[in-house]
Motif scaffolding. Structure first.
Motif, PDB file in Angstrom:
ATOM      1  N   SER A  50      40.629  46.899  43.037  1.00 31.57           N
ATOM      2  CA  SER A  50      39.561  47.343  42.134  1.00 31.57           C
ATOM      3  C   SER A  50      40.068  47.416  40.696  1.00 31.57           C
ATOM      4  N   PHE A  51      41.359  47.798  40.514  1.00 29.44           N
ATOM      5  CA  PHE A  51      41.929  47.785  39.167  1.00 29.44           C
ATOM      6  C   PHE A  51      41.882  46.361  38.593  1.00 29.44           C
ATOM      7  N   GLN A  52      42.174  45.407  39.463  1.00 27.32           N
ATOM      8  CA  GLN A  52      42.203  44.022  39.034  1.00 27.32           C
ATOM      9  C   GLN A  52      40.791  43.482  38.784  1.00 27.32           C
ATOM     10  N   GLN A  53      39.846  43.918  39.610  1.00 34.06           N
ATOM     11  CA  GLN A  53      38.480  43.404  39.503  1.00 34.06           C
ATOM     12  C   GLN A  53      37.712  44.024  38.339  1.00 34.06           C
ATOM     13  N   VAL A  54      38.065  45.270  37.991  1.00 31.34           N
ATOM     14  CA  VAL A  54      37.305  45.961  36.949  1.00 31.34           C
ATOM     15  C   VAL A  54      37.489  45.312  35.579  1.00 31.34           C
ATOM     16  N   GLN A  55      38.527  44.496  35.428  1.00 32.42           N
ATOM     17  CA  GLN A  55      38.732  43.818  34.154  1.00 32.42           C
ATOM     18  C   GLN A  55      37.573  42.881  33.835  1.00 32.42           C
ATOM     19  N   PHE A  56      36.795  42.491  34.883  1.00 33.30           N
ATOM     20  CA  PHE A  56      35.698  41.557  34.662  1.00 33.30           C
ATOM     21  C   PHE A  56      34.751  42.063  33.578  1.00 33.30           C
ATOM     22  N   GLU A  57      34.534  43.376  33.574  1.00 27.33           N
ATOM     23  CA  GLU A  57      33.604  43.953  32.599  1.00 27.33           C
ATOM     24  C   GLU A  57      34.125  43.815  31.177  1.00 27.33           C
ATOM     25  N   PHE A  58      35.442  43.712  31.024  1.00 28.41           N
ATOM     26  CA  PHE A  58      36.023  43.662  29.682  1.00 28.41           C
ATOM     27  C   PHE A  58      35.989  42.256  29.084  1.00 28.41           C
ATOM     28  N   HIS A  59      35.803  41.236  29.939  1.00 30.42           N
ATOM     29  CA  HIS A  59      35.809  39.863  29.418  1.00 30.42           C
ATOM     30  C   HIS A  59      34.694  39.643  28.402  1.00 30.42           C
ATOM     31  N   SER A  60      33.561  40.262  28.612  1.00 34.11           N
ATOM     32  CA  SER A  60      32.462  40.133  27.642  1.00 34.11           C
ATOM     33  C   SER A  60      32.456  41.287  26.651  1.00 34.11           C
ATOM     34  N   TYR A  61      32.721  42.508  27.151  1.00 35.28           N
ATOM     35  CA  TYR A  61      32.648  43.694  26.290  1.00 35.28           C
ATOM     36  C   TYR A  61      33.654  43.627  25.147  1.00 35.28           C
ATOM     37  N   SER A  62      34.894  43.295  25.457  1.00 28.81           N
ATOM     38  CA  SER A  62      35.950  43.324  24.438  1.00 28.81           C
ATOM     39  C   SER A  62      35.697  42.290  23.341  1.00 28.81           C
ATOM     40  N   LEU A  63      35.196  41.122  23.729  1.00 26.61           N
ATOM     41  CA  LEU A  63      34.905  40.105  22.717  1.00 26.61           C
ATOM     42  C   LEU A  63      33.675  40.484  21.903  1.00 26.61           C
ATOM     43  N   ARG A  64      32.714  41.104  22.551  1.00 31.12           N
ATOM     44  CA  ARG A  64      31.501  41.517  21.847  1.00 31.12           C
ATOM     45  C   ARG A  64      31.804  42.613  20.831  1.00 31.12           C
ATOM     46  N   LYS A  65      32.722  43.530  21.211  1.00 27.44           N
ATOM     47  CA  LYS A  65      33.097  44.630  20.324  1.00 27.44           C
ATOM     48  C   LYS A  65      34.296  44.289  19.439  1.00 27.44           C
ATOM     49  N   ALA A  66      34.824  43.066  19.626  1.00 28.72           N
ATOM     50  CA  ALA A  66      35.926  42.546  18.790  1.00 28.72           C
ATOM     51  C   ALA A  66      37.224  43.334  18.933  1.00 28.72           C
ATOM     52  N   THR A  67      37.412  44.038  20.054  1.00 27.54           N
ATOM     53  CA  THR A  67      38.676  44.768  20.290  1.00 27.54           C
ATOM     54  C   THR A  67      39.682  43.808  20.925  1.00 27.54           C
ATOM     55  N   VAL A  68      40.003  42.751  20.177  1.00 23.27           N
ATOM     56  CA  VAL A  68      40.748  41.627  20.756  1.00 23.27           C
ATOM     57  C   VAL A  68      42.196  41.983  21.061  1.00 23.27           C
TER      58      VAL A  68
END
Length: 815
Positions: A521-539
């Protein structure tokens, strides 16, 4: 032939678009009804069938969902919508490879659909398919160059591939679009600019990066990050004086930051690891200490590189301050220094002297003022831990008792006493002492967790469970399940080990698989960050997350649980071959869920705190791990863990030991040889090499179905690499090494036969012999005891071994 959306009647077209909007709004029941309305008019509309399947999948009707999607694709295999929907549903079911294939087919049909390409790109980076991702994100950036997330994503993938120049080129070419993106906040623009500067640094353009950093200063909101980068770049362009001023400013902001201090030293051309620089380093740190006297880091750093009188002087400053203030963590702070034998001995002499001075005069020799009454107690407390570190458990217990008499209400004293009992081999004494400490402060979660761990080490799972749920929220429907949901991996691991020691392999496997599920689940939860981090520019943080996720399975808790699970499956396999299969036996008391008042009665509900409404308790359907015990192929299940370990920690010797055990039982001799060679590459003198070679040769000889030419080839390879090998010769060649003795005994037991078992027993009975010196650790002697029991040793032999082990650990109750 299926109709496309445009060929549907006007009313049905409107309904179809409405269904898609209902899905985005998560109104699944309404969406399902809308799809049914369309299908009444056009029953063979493939895309509607696929969308209906998407709604069903979100209503826990997975089988129906896949059937509808499959039928929709069969009706119209050229529909990008159907393939896209299939990808979404498979991704939701964590079938990532299948989802990727569906997205690729959807993109092939509709190559300029931004929604499809975006979902495809997220899955590609999730599966780390960077080369394919470059093409996908390049297309996205071309389709909508004004959307910052698209070209940031392209830059990130170039960075992950090490192509910093290309990443920098992407950022530079699209940077002007920031002016047109009115949705971006100031902090998001700041992050993009800092990311570009980081790429410049990674590309080796230090001077250019420094100039760029000055240009963007007024647009940066993360001032600390900007100042850190400025100091870093000034140092890299050899502007040491300016860099020193920059680091000085950072130290003023946070004098306890190790990196700032090391950077400041580097500006002065100094390195703490260099012997020649020690005097100069000490002089610089002394100057910083005078400026920032409250910094604990500056007080401790000299201890890491000083020796002799300068080391004692630095230690005195810290020690006296801690004793006067009553800081219990003093020994913990100093513990890393004990790796240096001379420093450990020096600290022992220093603190022993303080303990004597404070006990006799209540003051230090160089002081005329009386110290606080507690200072003497804390010095004794330190010396108890010092004695415990060096294995002098009787003296450690005597000292901690002296400290307890001086301050009987101090929880930390009892916690250390419990730790001493644990190290001395008295598990029950450790557990009882830690529980006594817990009862002194029932609101302390840390002490409660420690007590739970000690109870599990004492194999008292039921009592540990009761203690563990004390801090679970009151309205939890099933408190043990709540612990699983909170992902308390240490508890699952310890509980699994307790069950394994108790011989309950099923429940042990249940816990180890729960640990694995947490890491998945730790590994799978990163899926949410693939779009969120780029959208919020926290690169910058996003790149750190990607790198961290790549190392997630190297965590000690997962590695330990994986090896333990492999051991359990091997045990199940061996028992089955011996005609004594393990049977999981559910215990009603164990399966009853825990409530606020203890164990719930079957059929009752757990009331929410402050609410008079009863909630049904969800009981684990397989608390005994029967599903794992009922597996058809135990070695196939073990192999799943082996493959994870080989990918994550292939550089650890234990990985290849587990790999060998599994492949040997599967009679995959070439893979077993690979494990032997991998182990040799890590450690040519590993004690398990000889036993592994002998066992593999014996297994091949007894396997009549194994082809003779392949057998000869493997034997030839072993002979070429290792020559003539025997377990007895290996033990004899290392007759003063307990680890070689244990490895040899384990190998002889695995070979079987009366002679081998008898030889193994002779070796194990002498495990506590003085010839093995400091290798006679508690763990090694317990391992010898377990092997003796496995060898069928008599009561008299076990008694003799226990007596010899007690000479090494006189306080132990486990022999």
């Amino acid at each position: 032939m299926s109709l496309t959306i445009s060929e549907l009647p006007h009313k049905e077209q409107t309904l179809f678009r409405s269904a898609l909007k209902l899905y985005e709004a998560r109104q699944y029941k309404k969406g399902l009804k809308t799809c049914d309305q369309i299908l009444k008019i056009v029953p063979n509309h493939g895309e509607t069938l696929a969308v209906k399947g998407m709604f069903l999948s979100n209503m826990d009707r997975k089988e129906e969902a896949y059937e509808h999607i499959k039928r929709g694709i069969e009706i119209n295999p050229n529909s990008s919508i159907s393939w896209h929907v299939s990808g979404i549903v498979n991704r939701g079911g964590q079938k990532y490879e299948e989802a990727l294939q569906c997205y690729e087919k959807a993109a092939k049909v509709d190559s300029e659909n931004i929604h499809i390409l975006r979902d495809l790109s997220q899955l590609q980076i999730h599966l780390r398919q960077y080369e394919k991702l470059v093409a996908t994100r390049t297309k996205l950036a071309k389709l909508n160059p004004l959307l910052t997330a698209f070209w940031l994503g392209l830059a990130v993938v170039h960075q992950m591939l090490g192509r910093y120049d290309l990443a920098l080129r992407v950022i530079t070419s699209h940077e002007g679009n920031l002016k047109h993106d009115t949705t971006m906040l100031k902090n998001e623009i700041s992050e993009v600019l800092m990311y570009k500067n980081w790429l410049m640094e990674l590309n080796g353009d230090y001077q250019l990066a420094l100039e760029h950093l000055k240009e963007i200063r007024l647009r940066i909101t993360d001032i600390t990050a900007w100042k850190e980068q400025k100091a870093n770049l000034l140092l890299k362009v050899e502007r040491r004086e300016a860099a020193a001023m920059a680091y000085q400013e950072l130290i003023e902001r946070n004098p306890d930051n190790n990196d700032y201090v090391r950077g400041y030293l580097a500006c002065n051309g100094l390195d703490m690891t260099c012997t020649d620089d020690k005097d100069a380093v000490l002089e610089v740190i002394d100057g910083l200490q005078q400026q920032f006297p409250s910094s604990n880091t500056l007080k401790f750093l000299p201890l890491t590189f000083c020796e002799g009188d300068s080391f004692i002087s630095a230690a005195e400053t810290l020690a006296k301050h801690a004793l006067r203030k009553g800081i219990p963590s003093l020994f913990t702070s100093f513990k890393t220094l004990y790796a240096n034998e001379a420093k450990g001995a020096a600290l022992g002499r220093l603190m022993d002297g303080y303990a004597t001075q404070l006990r006799d005069t209540n003051r230090f020799n160089d002081s005329t003022d009386d110290e606080p009454a507690t200072a003497s107690m804390w010095s004794t407390f330190y010396m108890a831990q010092h004695a415990d570190y060096y294995g002098d458990y009787e003296r450690a217990l005597q000292l901690i008792e002296d400290a307890i008499r001086a301050a009987p209400d101090t929880v930390e004293l009892y916690m250390v006493k419990a730790k001493i009992f644990k190290h001395a081999g008295d598990v029950s004494g450790a557990r009882n002492t830690m529980d006594f400490a817990r009862q002194m402060d029932l609101k302390d979660r840390f002490v409660n967790s420690k007590t739970v761990k000690y109870m599990l080490r004492d194999n008292d799972v039921e009592e540990a469970e009761k203690m563990m749920v004390m801090f679970v929220r009151d309205d939890a429907a099933h408190k043990i399940q709540e612990i699983v949901d909170m992902q308390a991996i240490w508890y699952m691991h310890e509980r699994g080990d307790a069950y394994r020691r108790l011989g309950d392999i099923g429940r042990a496997l249940k816990q180890y698989h729960q640990v694995q599920s947490c890491f998945d689940s730790f590994q799978q939860v990163q899926f949410e960050f693939h779009s969120y981090s780029l959208r919020k520019a926290t690169v910058r943080s996003y790149v750190d997350i990607l790198k961290w996720e790549d190392q997630i399975y190297t965590h000690n808790t997962f590695v330990g649980a994986a090896h333990a699970a492999i051991g359990c499956y091997i045990d199940l396999h061996d028992r089955k071959l011996a005609g004594e299969p393990f049977v999981a036996t559910p215990d009603e008391e164990q399966t009853r869920p825990l409530t606020r008042n203890g164990l719930a009665k079957q059929g009752q509900h757990n009331l929410s705190a402050g609410v008079g409404e009863a909630k049904p308790v969800e009981v684990d359907k397989d608390p005994s791990g029967a599903t794992h015990v009922a597996a058809e192929d135990y070695m196939a299940e073990a192999l799943k863990f082996v493959e994870r370990l080989e990918n994550a920690v292939g550089g650890q010797a234990k990985t290849h030991l587990s790999s060998f055990e599994v492949h040997l039982r599967m009679q995959k001799y070439f893979l077993a040889l690979k494990a032997i060679n991998s182990l040799k590459a890590i450690d040519e003198q590993h004690p398990s090499l000889a036993p592994m070679i002998v066992r593999m040769t014996a297994d091949m000889d007894s396997n009549e179905s194994f082809a003779a030419p392949m057998k000869a080839a493997l034997k030839g390879q072993l002979a070429k690499s290792f020559g003539e090998v025997s377990i007895e010769a290996s033990i004899e060649a290392h007759q003063n090494s307990l680890v070689f003795a244990l490895a040899g005994a384990r190998g002889l037991l695995a070979l079987g036969g009366d002679a081998n078992v008898a030889s193994s027993r002779r070796v194990l009975l002498g495990a506590a012999s003085a010839v093995y010196g400091e290798a006679r650790t508690l763990d090694n002697l317990l391992a010898a005891k377990a092997l003796l029991e496995k060898s069928g040793a008599s009561e008299a032999e076990m008694s003799d071994f226990g007596a010899s082990a007690k000479l090494v650990f006189p306080l132990a109750t486990c022999f």
